[in-house]
Design an enzyme around this catalytic site. Sequence first.
Site, PDB file in Angstrom:
ATOM      1  N   GLU A 144       0.115  -1.110   5.779  1.00 46.26           N
ATOM      2  CA  GLU A 144       1.164  -0.544   6.633  1.00 46.26           C
ATOM      3  C   GLU A 144       0.970   0.949   6.869  1.00 46.26           C
ATOM      4  O   GLU A 144       1.212   1.461   7.958  1.00 46.26           O
ATOM      5  CB  GLU A 144       2.552  -0.785   6.022  1.00 46.26           C
ATOM      6  CG  GLU A 144       3.709  -0.543   6.990  1.00 46.26           C
ATOM      7  CD  GLU A 144       4.250   0.866   6.982  1.00 46.26           C
ATOM      8  OE1 GLU A 144       5.075   1.191   7.841  1.00 46.26           O
ATOM      9  OE2 GLU A 144       3.842   1.677   6.109  1.00 46.26           O
ATOM     10  N   ASP A 184       0.857  -1.192   0.000  1.00 44.42           N
ATOM     11  CA  ASP A 184       0.000   0.000   0.000  1.00 44.42           C
ATOM     12  C   ASP A 184       0.891   1.239   0.000  1.00 44.42           C
ATOM     13  O   ASP A 184       2.085   1.158   0.291  1.00 44.42           O
ATOM     14  CB  ASP A 184      -0.942   0.016   1.212  1.00 44.42           C
ATOM     15  CG  ASP A 184      -0.184   0.039   2.545  1.00 44.42           C
ATOM     16  OD1 ASP A 184       0.848  -0.658   2.662  1.00 44.42           O
ATOM     17  OD2 ASP A 184      -0.604   0.771   3.467  1.00 44.42           O
TER      18      ASP A 184
HETATM   19  N1  LIG Z   1       8.291   3.500   5.394  1.00 42.11           N
HETATM   20  C1  LIG Z   1       7.714   3.337   6.660  1.00 42.11           C
HETATM   21  C2  LIG Z   1       6.595   4.310   6.865  1.00 42.11           C
HETATM   22  O1  LIG Z   1       6.417   5.194   6.063  1.00 42.11           O
HETATM   23  N2  LIG Z   1       5.827   4.123   7.925  1.00 42.11           N
HETATM   24  C3  LIG Z   1       4.740   4.966   8.263  1.00 42.11           C
HETATM   25  C4  LIG Z   1       3.805   4.173   9.085  1.00 42.11           C
HETATM   26  C5  LIG Z   1       2.525   4.868   9.400  1.00 42.11           C
HETATM   27  C6  LIG Z   1       1.953   4.929  10.598  1.00 42.11           C
HETATM   28  N3  LIG Z   1       0.794   5.607  10.433  1.00 42.11           N
HETATM   29  C7  LIG Z   1       0.695   5.927   9.190  1.00 42.11           C
HETATM   30  N4  LIG Z   1       1.749   5.457   8.547  1.00 42.11           N
HETATM   31  C8  LIG Z   1       5.238   6.210   8.979  1.00 42.11           C
HETATM   32  O2  LIG Z   1       4.548   7.247   8.875  1.00 42.11           O
HETATM   33  O3  LIG Z   1       6.278   6.168   9.640  1.00 42.11           O
HETATM   34 ZN   LIG Z   2       5.390   5.099   4.320  1.00 43.44          ZN
HETATM   35 ZN   LIG Z   3       6.989   2.160   4.040  1.00 46.89          ZN
END
Ligand SMILES: NCC(=O)N[C@@H](Cc1c[nH]cn1)C(=O)O
Ligand SMILES: [Zn+2]
Ligand SMILES: [Zn+2]
Length: 479
Positions: free
Chosen positions: A169, A103
């Site tokens: 994710e 995603d």
């Molecule tokens: N590449 C990792 C990433 O982008 N993680 C996101 C995870 C997240 C948590 N809530 C929405 N997205 C991040 O923002 O760190």
């Molecule tokens: Zn991300």
């Molecule tokens: Zn990511």
Amino acid sequence: MVNETVLKNFFKYVDENQDHYVDRLREAVAIPSVSSDPDRREDVFRMGNWLIELFKKLGISYEAVDVGNHVMSGKTLKLPPILLGSYGNDPKKKTILVYGHYDVQPALLEDGWNSDPWKLVEDSTGRLVGRGSSDDKGPIIGWLNAIEAHQKIGVEFPVNLKICFEGMEENGSEGLDDLIAREADKYFKCVDAVCISDNYWLGVTKPCLTYGLRGISYFNITVSGPGRDLHSGVFGGTVYEPMTDLIILFSKLVTPNGKILIPGINDDVAELKDEEMETYRSIEFKLEELQSAIESKTNIYDNETQTLQARWRYPSLSIHGIEGAFSAPGVKTVLPCKVSGKFSIRSVPNMDPDKITACVDKFLREEFGKLGSENKLQVECVHGAKPWVSSPDHWNFVAAANAVEKVFNCKPDLTREGGSIPVTLTFQDALNKNVLLLPMGRGDDGAHSTNEKLDRHNYTEGIKLLGTYLHEVAAIKST
Ligand SMILES: NCC(=O)N[C@@H](Cc1c[nH]cn1)C(=O)O
Ligand SMILES: [Zn+2]
Ligand SMILES: [Zn+2]
């Protein structure tokens, strides 16, 4: 010992097939798999199916695990499948679990993209621009490209690979922790170590291995009052306005230089010790690299160590947006009846998500009470992840460092990261195995931002890096 001839052939094949890999990434970027947009949910499924077709082509056995439904913006939606793949099952080989996500974050041309975010374009310097190119479609396809290259050059794959690709994710990884708990002694049973390629180099020239992440607590605060949106000329000055209340609450959260004002939030932050201070000294990072990534000189700190500490080992609070407020171009004199403010707190060792939520809830209710408004306030933590720190002395990291030396001719920096990958700690705790973050992209890739890119060089060298890491894992003594 890693067979150097095998690596040479592998590198040559990857170099000669760059365009094929770029085309593959182009196909993936064209699927707008935005997990946080209910209207894009079908596309997230489409992206999962696209990967399944590739699994089939490469002979990866798989299960697309249905993890049920969830409710988002008042709608019940099916969660995208978690893809569990297996490639090889030789008891004499080590088993490496690779995780990534299919995603992506939302993207609109009008956010400031120079081209359609869903059409991968390559500029004259080899920047492959498109949403998800770096976060995280390039890296997950990188693992599959490495498998394909081994098949094409007729070389045995060095390890058994377990693959876990999720489609949520960027939206709280819903369903994943439960699945890992259920499968820890089944699908994940033989895993020797975990590798995640879903972060970035610190700067733009030096590769790194990452052993820490911040956690995240994401909040939605809703202020509502009038039963409908109102004409500000007719009703302005006569009603309590939700937007005014929300902006006042927002203004109480954090200072312009990043100090969090919510009582209790900073209480549990791990103490800074001398050994940790040492780790910042050897890292090659220049403020200019940060300034180039943020395309400005709006950095708060004027030195590298404080900047890295602020990113890695202290919490931060960011305000992301307001749902329900007028944001289109032009003039509209509306008074919105209900607005939801979104902000998140990046947490660090030893902060606890439940305590963070309790502090935020208490503080906002007290501050709202002081306004004397007749409106209503709702505070909700929509998702959270704990911070994670691992041991970079483990053989998993040594194998990755050897691979960096073979591909990039330099020793990697050991870094922590300010972002969050919720599943990292879950894997470490549930499987009791070492977890390594092995990034493909550069610090200026603009993940989550406009004009996200992955350099062609990082993509191709990244494919080599992921494959070489697996050869180094196979060769290393793992005691
Ligand atoms: N590449 C990792 C990433 O982008 N993680 C996101 C995870 C997240 C948590 N809530 C929405 N997205 C991040 O923002 O760190
Ligand atoms: Zn991300
Ligand atoms: Zn990511």
